[in-house]
Design an enzyme around this catalytic site. Structure first.
Site, short mmCIF file in Angstrom:
data_model
loop_
_atom_site.label_atom_id
_atom_site.label_comp_id
_atom_site.label_asym_id
_atom_site.label_seq_id
_atom_site.Cartn_x
_atom_site.Cartn_y
_atom_site.Cartn_z
N LYS A 67 -9.38 -2.60 1.94
CA LYS A 67 -9.15 -1.63 2.75
C LYS A 67 -9.88 -0.23 2.15
CE LYS A 67 -7.01 -3.79 5.55
NZ LYS A 67 -5.45 -4.42 5.63
N TYR A 95 -1.29 -3.48 -7.01
CA TYR A 95 -1.03 -4.31 -5.88
C TYR A 95 -2.28 -4.52 -4.85
CZ TYR A 95 0.71 -6.08 -1.60
OH TYR A 95 0.95 -7.00 -0.63
N SER A 132 -0.86 -3.51 10.48
CA SER A 132 -0.52 -4.60 9.38
C SER A 132 0.60 -5.24 9.70
CB SER A 132 -0.61 -3.47 7.96
OG SER A 132 -1.53 -2.85 7.79
N ARG A 146 1.04 -1.35 0.11
CA ARG A 146 -0.31 0.07 -0.06
C ARG A 146 0.84 1.00 0.10
NH1 ARG A 146 -1.42 0.77 4.73
NH2 ARG A 146 -0.97 -1.35 5.57
P1 GTP Z 1 -1.87 -7.89 7.51
O1 GTP Z 1 -2.42 -8.99 6.50
O2 GTP Z 1 -0.76 -7.00 6.84
O3 GTP Z 1 -3.06 -6.96 8.17
O4 GTP Z 1 -1.05 -8.68 8.61
P2 GTP Z 1 -1.44 -9.47 9.95
O5 GTP Z 1 -1.85 -8.66 11.36
O6 GTP Z 1 -2.47 -10.43 9.59
O7 GTP Z 1 -0.40 -10.35 10.56
P3 GTP Z 1 0.20 -11.74 10.36
O8 GTP Z 1 -0.65 -12.66 11.21
O9 GTP Z 1 0.11 -12.04 9.06
O10 GTP Z 1 1.58 -11.69 10.94
C1 GTP Z 1 2.70 -10.97 10.55
C2 GTP Z 1 3.98 -11.24 10.84
O11 GTP Z 1 4.03 -11.18 12.23
C3 GTP Z 1 4.66 -12.27 10.53
O12 GTP Z 1 5.91 -12.45 10.18
C4 GTP Z 1 4.28 -13.40 11.64
O13 GTP Z 1 5.40 -14.61 11.69
C5 GTP Z 1 4.44 -12.42 12.81
N1 GTP Z 1 3.84 -12.70 14.14
C6 GTP Z 1 2.27 -13.00 14.16
N2 GTP Z 1 1.92 -13.42 15.17
C7 GTP Z 1 3.34 -13.39 16.36
C8 GTP Z 1 3.69 -13.70 17.37
O14 GTP Z 1 2.69 -14.06 18.20
N3 GTP Z 1 4.72 -13.48 18.11
C9 GTP Z 1 5.86 -13.15 16.93
N4 GTP Z 1 7.12 -12.75 17.58
N5 GTP Z 1 5.59 -12.82 15.92
C10 GTP Z 1 4.18 -13.06 15.38
C1 SPV Z 2 -2.79 -4.68 5.54
O1 SPV Z 2 -1.67 -4.05 5.14
O2 SPV Z 2 -3.12 -4.32 6.55
C2 SPV Z 2 -3.13 -5.82 4.62
C3 SPV Z 2 -2.67 -5.82 3.23
O3 SPV Z 2 -4.11 -6.48 5.11
S1 SPV Z 2 -3.51 -4.80 2.39
O4 SPV Z 2 -4.54 -5.52 1.66
O5 SPV Z 2 -2.65 -4.63 0.95
O6 SPV Z 2 -3.64 -3.71 2.85
MN MN Z 3 -4.41 -5.88 7.14
#
Ligand code: GTP
Ligand code: SPV
Ligand code: MN
Length: 621
Positions: A208, A199, A251, A71
């Protein structure tokens, strides 16, 4: 052929075509044959690479341009008539000027191309919570991703009906010129315009752009909320009790991981289960019984690939085994599968990196992102129905898709200061905690990574109006909910002096969830009242069978837990000052008094205890 008689839909499609001048217009009707044909066309043109049909059936790889991998917050605009309504932290553009600019860029840009018309639903089609959109785009990648992330096709047009409302989305890929990239929102007109990107969050306009930026504006005016939250279901050992939790993390801070958590064996032995309702967006409303209910308006997961593996998030990995589109991951040419950093310890011998070049595992350096095979923000787009832990509630018809929320959790990446978990004293204090959130930046948005920045409620990049009004809306919602959910803050990311994560995270977060739900029960477990809110007594977090080495040979124990539960008043006094600065200098106005009151309480709570007056000596007396 047009699939509707709705004049507003037809006019929007015609105006878009008049502007972009495509050779052809194709309506996406939801027929699987049409989708199949589009995949074949995209493979032929090179837009998609077909992966191994035996190992990853119906899966494809897509590479974006290197200038178009996340983004772009500084090119994302809220275009309200009055600048003040967009508020101090959104980029604003005058709606007329924004349209002139984007029209100029998009004019004739679809010549020789096809414009696809995607009718889509955010939410179960026909559900009370659902809202509808029409996105026009000249990208097959967008069509195929929208087809996974939302419910697409003729049934949506039937719901919109002859004169129903919908959100207009115009996307033109143009030349993917980063200098002419604009993601524009017109909340007063239910309109989104996106040019020069291809993207994820910039172009899948249901996500979003609609489900957060436009929807948050609608929610403010209509009395509901659109939040950057996962929704999970905790099934208790009796198998009948089910509790729902919504959590907002910025994110790439762990929403998908928490939503798909697999509890440690200790908990599965007892009979606990976690089911996934949503991993990124929640729409919340107060229902007739006065409780706060949530739905996940999406239909798939646009998840971060790096770090996803059998151990960290098996449910996510399993969700990507069929019908998935991968963006900017590495291609393993030995067997035409995909790979990313953190998928396996062994590095594959023969990979093409996310930019399309052969990758040399010998040159890989964990600390240097430029040597990665997959882009740090590479993603998978996977159907929610693939997810082994998906909740029955996710797709339930007749309004049964909404779940009552017992707890709301805020959280971010904080190397220090913020304890593992604490609980707000009440709703308004919880709103204050959300408003004061900071987190280290990640690769999900263009720009520097690892910089601490304020990200209220994880909505900094996603609130479609003035942030102060948004805080006031949260306060106002609290007065409408009869039994408001309790509000908590978590931090999985505390590090030791060498930068190692002190808490194991992932599945072990179940231990914190259990405490949170114990606090939400009719007979809550006790907690310590501190300067910032209620903190668990260390003994009340179940560490049974915990097996985590912070560093080689150093196993996690109760003292480590105590250290990440401590509230350091000196640090919090500084934090309070920081928050005050953010309120005064960044948000500036429209902050509700209730939040100022909470800030003052925090400041007072953190004042060093007055030193006892020195005893007077005999001489002085
Ligand atoms: P968006 O899709 O961008 O909104 O991300 P999200 O909030 O869903 O994050 P996601 O669960 O994909 O995790 C993002 C990163 O954080 C990854 O590299 C994970 O491995 C790391 N991560 C997630 N949970 C934990 C945790 O409990 N501890 C640690 N140390 N890292 C974590
Ligand atoms: C985020 O950045 O919180 C996402 C990925 O979930 S995007 O759809 O690119 O915003
Ligand atoms: Mn997100």
């Amino acid at each position: 052929m047009a699939l509707t008689k709705n004049k507003k839909v037809l006019d929007f499609v015609q105006e878009s075509a008049d502007l972009a001048q495509p050779d052809k217009i194709v309506w996406i009707d939801g027929n699987p044959d049409q989708i199949k044909a589009l995949k074949e066309e995209a493979v032929k043109s090179g837009e998609l690479i077909k992966l191994n049909e035996n190992l990853l059936p119906d899966c494809y790889l897509h590479r974006t341009k290197v200038n178009d991998v996340a983004r772009v917050e500084d090119r994302t605009f809220i275009c309200t008539t009055n600048k003040e309504d967009a508020g101090p932290i959104n980029y604003w553009m005058d709606p007329r000027q924004a349209k002139e600019l984007s029209n100029e860029i998009a004019r004739g840009s679809m010549k020789g191309r096809t414009m696809y018309v995607i009718p889509y639903s955010m939410g179960v089609v026909g559900s009370d919570f659902a809202k509808y959109g029409i996105e026009v785009t000249d990208s097959i990648y967008v069509v195929l991703n929208m087809n996974i992330m939302t419910r697409v096709g003729k049934s949506v047009l039937n719901q919109i009906g002859k004169d129903g409302d919908f959100i207009k989305g115009f996307h033109a890929k143009c030349n993917v010129d980063a200098d002419k990239r604009y993601i524009m929102h017109f909340p007063e007109e239910n309109l989104i315009i996106s040019v020069n990107s291809a993207y994820g969050g910039n172009v899948l306009l249901g996500k979003k752009c609609f489900a957060l930026r436009i929807a948050s504006y609608l929610g403010k005016n209509e009395g509901w909320m659109a939040e950057h939250m996962l929704i999970l279901e905790v099934v208790f050992p009796d198998k009948k009790t089910k509790k729902y939790v919504a959590a907002a993390f910025p994110s790439a801070c762990g929403k998908t991981n928490l939503a798909m958590l697999i509890p440690p064996k200790h908990y599965t032995d007892m009979g606990y289960e976690i089911k996934t309702v949503g991993d990124d967006i929640a729409w919340l409303r107060v229902d007739k019984d006065g409780s706060l209910y949530a739905v996940n308006p999406e239909n798939g997961f646009f998840g971060v690939a790096p770090g996803t593996n059998e151990h960290s998030n098996k449910n996510a990995l399993d969700s990507t085994k069929r019908g998935t589109i991968f963006t900017n991951v590495a291609l393993n040419t030995d067997d035409m599968t995909v790979w990313w950093e953190g998928m396996s310890k062994e590095l594959p011998d023969h990979c093409i990196d996310w930019t399309g070049k052969p990758w040399d595992p010998a040159k890989f350096d964990k600390k240097d992102k430029s040597t990665c095979a997959a882009h740090p923000n590479s993603r998978f787009t996977a159907p929610a129905s693939n997810c082994p832990s998906i909740s029955d509630k996710f797709d339930a018809p007749n309004g049964l898709d909404a779940v009552p929320i017992s707890a709301i959790i805020f959280g971010g990446r904080r190397a220090s200061t913020t304890p593992l978990v604490y609980e707000a004293r009440d709703w308004n204090h919880g709103v204050f905690i959300g408003s004061a959130m900071s987190s280290e930046t990640t690769a999900a948005a263009a720009g520097a990574v690892g910089v601490l920045r304020h990200d209220p409620m994880a909505m900094k990049p996603f609130t479609g109006y003035h942030m102060g009004d948004y805080f006031a809306h949260w306060v106002d919602m609290g007065t409408k909910i009869k039994n408001p959910p309790k509000i908590f803050n978590v931090n999985w990311f505390r590090t030791d002096k060498d930068g190692n994560f002190m808490w194991p995270g992932f599945g072990d977060n179940m231990r914190v969830l259990e405490w949170i739900l114990k606090r939400c029960s009719d007979t809550p477990v006790e907690a310590e009242e501190t300067a910032i809110g209620y903190v668990p007594k260390a003994e009340d977090i179940d560490l049974s069978d915990m097996d985590y080495e912070i560093t080689a040979g150093k196993k996690f124990g109760i003292n480590d837990l105590k250290s990440i539960l401590t509230v350091d008043k000196e640090k919090w006094a500084k934090e309070a000052e920081e928050i005050e600065g953010y309120y005064n200098n960044t948000i500036k106005d429209r902050i509700p008094q209730e939040l100022w009151d909470c800030l003052n309480t925090l400041k007072n709570n953190c004042k060093p205890a007055a030193k006892p007056a020195p005893k007077k000596t005999d001489k002085e007396a």
